[in-house]
Design a protein around this motif. Sequence first.
Motif, PDB file in Angstrom:
ATOM      1  N   SER A 100      43.825  30.370  31.645  1.00 56.10           N
ATOM      2  CA  SER A 100      43.650  29.350  32.698  1.00 56.10           C
ATOM      3  C   SER A 100      42.508  28.152  32.350  1.00 56.10           C
ATOM      4  O   SER A 100      41.665  28.765  31.622  1.00 56.10           O
ATOM      5  CB  SER A 100      43.281  30.141  34.069  1.00 56.10           C
ATOM      6  OG  SER A 100      43.095  28.945  35.091  1.00 56.10           O
ATOM      7  N   LYS A 112      39.852  35.465  34.635  1.00 56.29           N
ATOM      8  CA  LYS A 112      40.606  34.320  34.632  1.00 56.29           C
ATOM      9  C   LYS A 112      39.926  33.078  34.313  1.00 56.29           C
ATOM     10  O   LYS A 112      38.896  32.736  34.779  1.00 56.29           O
ATOM     11  CB  LYS A 112      41.077  34.081  36.203  1.00 56.29           C
ATOM     12  CG  LYS A 112      41.599  32.753  36.488  1.00 56.29           C
ATOM     13  CD  LYS A 112      41.960  32.597  37.952  1.00 56.29           C
ATOM     14  CE  LYS A 112      42.893  31.218  38.344  1.00 56.29           C
ATOM     15  NZ  LYS A 112      42.070  29.974  38.089  1.00 56.29           N
ATOM     16  N   ILE A 125      43.860  36.216  32.720  1.00 58.81           N
ATOM     17  CA  ILE A 125      44.628  35.135  32.978  1.00 58.81           C
ATOM     18  C   ILE A 125      44.173  33.703  32.108  1.00 58.81           C
ATOM     19  O   ILE A 125      43.175  33.401  32.061  1.00 58.81           O
ATOM     20  CB  ILE A 125      44.419  34.570  34.549  1.00 58.81           C
ATOM     21  CG1 ILE A 125      44.823  35.771  35.406  1.00 58.81           C
ATOM     22  CG2 ILE A 125      45.358  33.430  34.904  1.00 58.81           C
ATOM     23  CD1 ILE A 125      44.594  35.798  36.811  1.00 58.81           C
ATOM     24  N   ALA A 137      40.553  38.602  40.856  1.00 61.33           N
ATOM     25  CA  ALA A 137      40.801  37.776  39.849  1.00 61.33           C
ATOM     26  C   ALA A 137      39.334  37.067  39.548  1.00 61.33           C
ATOM     27  O   ALA A 137      38.928  36.296  40.373  1.00 61.33           O
ATOM     28  CB  ALA A 137      41.850  36.573  40.033  1.00 61.33           C
TER      29      ALA A 137
END
Length: 367
Positions: free
Chosen positions: A252, A230, A250, A153
């Motif tokens: 975020s 991410k 992701i 990630a």
Amino acid sequence: MEVTNVMEYEAIAKQKLPKMVFDYYASGAEDQWTLKENREAFSRILFRPRILIDVSKIDMTTTVLGFKISMPIMIAPTAMQKMAHPDGEYATARAASAANTIMTLSSWATSSVEEVASTGPGIRFFQLYVYKDRNVVAQLVRRAERAGFKAIALTVDTPRLGRREADIKNRFVLPPFLTLKNFEGLDLGKMDKSNDSGLASYVAGQIDRSLSWKDVKWLQTITSMPILVKGVLTAEDARLAVQSGAAGIIVSNHGARQLDYVPATISALEEVVKAAQGRIPVFLDGGVRRGTDVFKALALGASGVFIGRPVVFSLAAEGEAGVRKVLQMLRDEFELTMALSGCTSLKDITRNHIITESDKYRTVSRL
């Protein structure tokens, strides 16, 4: 007191932890507007439940990057977990494994990739910060791969550390009995006391501000692990992530710890999902505290969610048992939300099961 929901662990953690540590986990950037908004945006999404559907059997299982897990609720990377509890990342890894879900280990963990792997079987991802010294990065990625980690990630929203005023006031520094285990023995400077946040100074010295999309390509040349990007919040960056060969996104805002006044992740989600066009899965972290939140994220197109603060707060309160309980409570609430919405599997959860702010202006046309 019996804990009946995830939020209650925060108050317990606040009582148990030293102020510097609790503030580090709990605070957001600057005015903390996004911190509040990460929660509040969920509360503005309402349900359109369907009734008289046989919900006697509910299947919450899903597949993430080819790995079968028990539910679309996973553990986000959070740094320095031994500040919360002596077992730190070991406890989190065991709890995730027991729940048959994925744990993401932070680069800045207080347990190394090898130590976490030693807790036993489990599907684990490794969160990566890209250091100025690329040899360090390559070494770390290789170690994660050898230790059986299944994906990277890559955090892309931290060329510099956000302004977290609580950490500046407290002159945050890693307690002396702990180290960033993944970097032990590498000459990378320590996180020393400074006139500021010790972590901010450390990041300024170590993390590569020149990180760009070409580095996502470079990472693919040094590892066979799939790479999740991410920190994506826009359609433009979602399209670039797809083009750069990312295996997933992701959505975020770093738990509202980086740039304040970015939208809540749940508000940015649909834009990113539409731009990804189903070519790669899109996940969400930020503000998830209820099973209803998980359902809302999936209804807006997320393939799953990651939880961060609930893990460190429950870890501080009850160690491994706390993290297990958080995962169980979210699982139970999510299952109940599915049943009461008339969904028996994740593919049944659709955009028609919810109504968002933007829908209120065009409800009639959608029905």
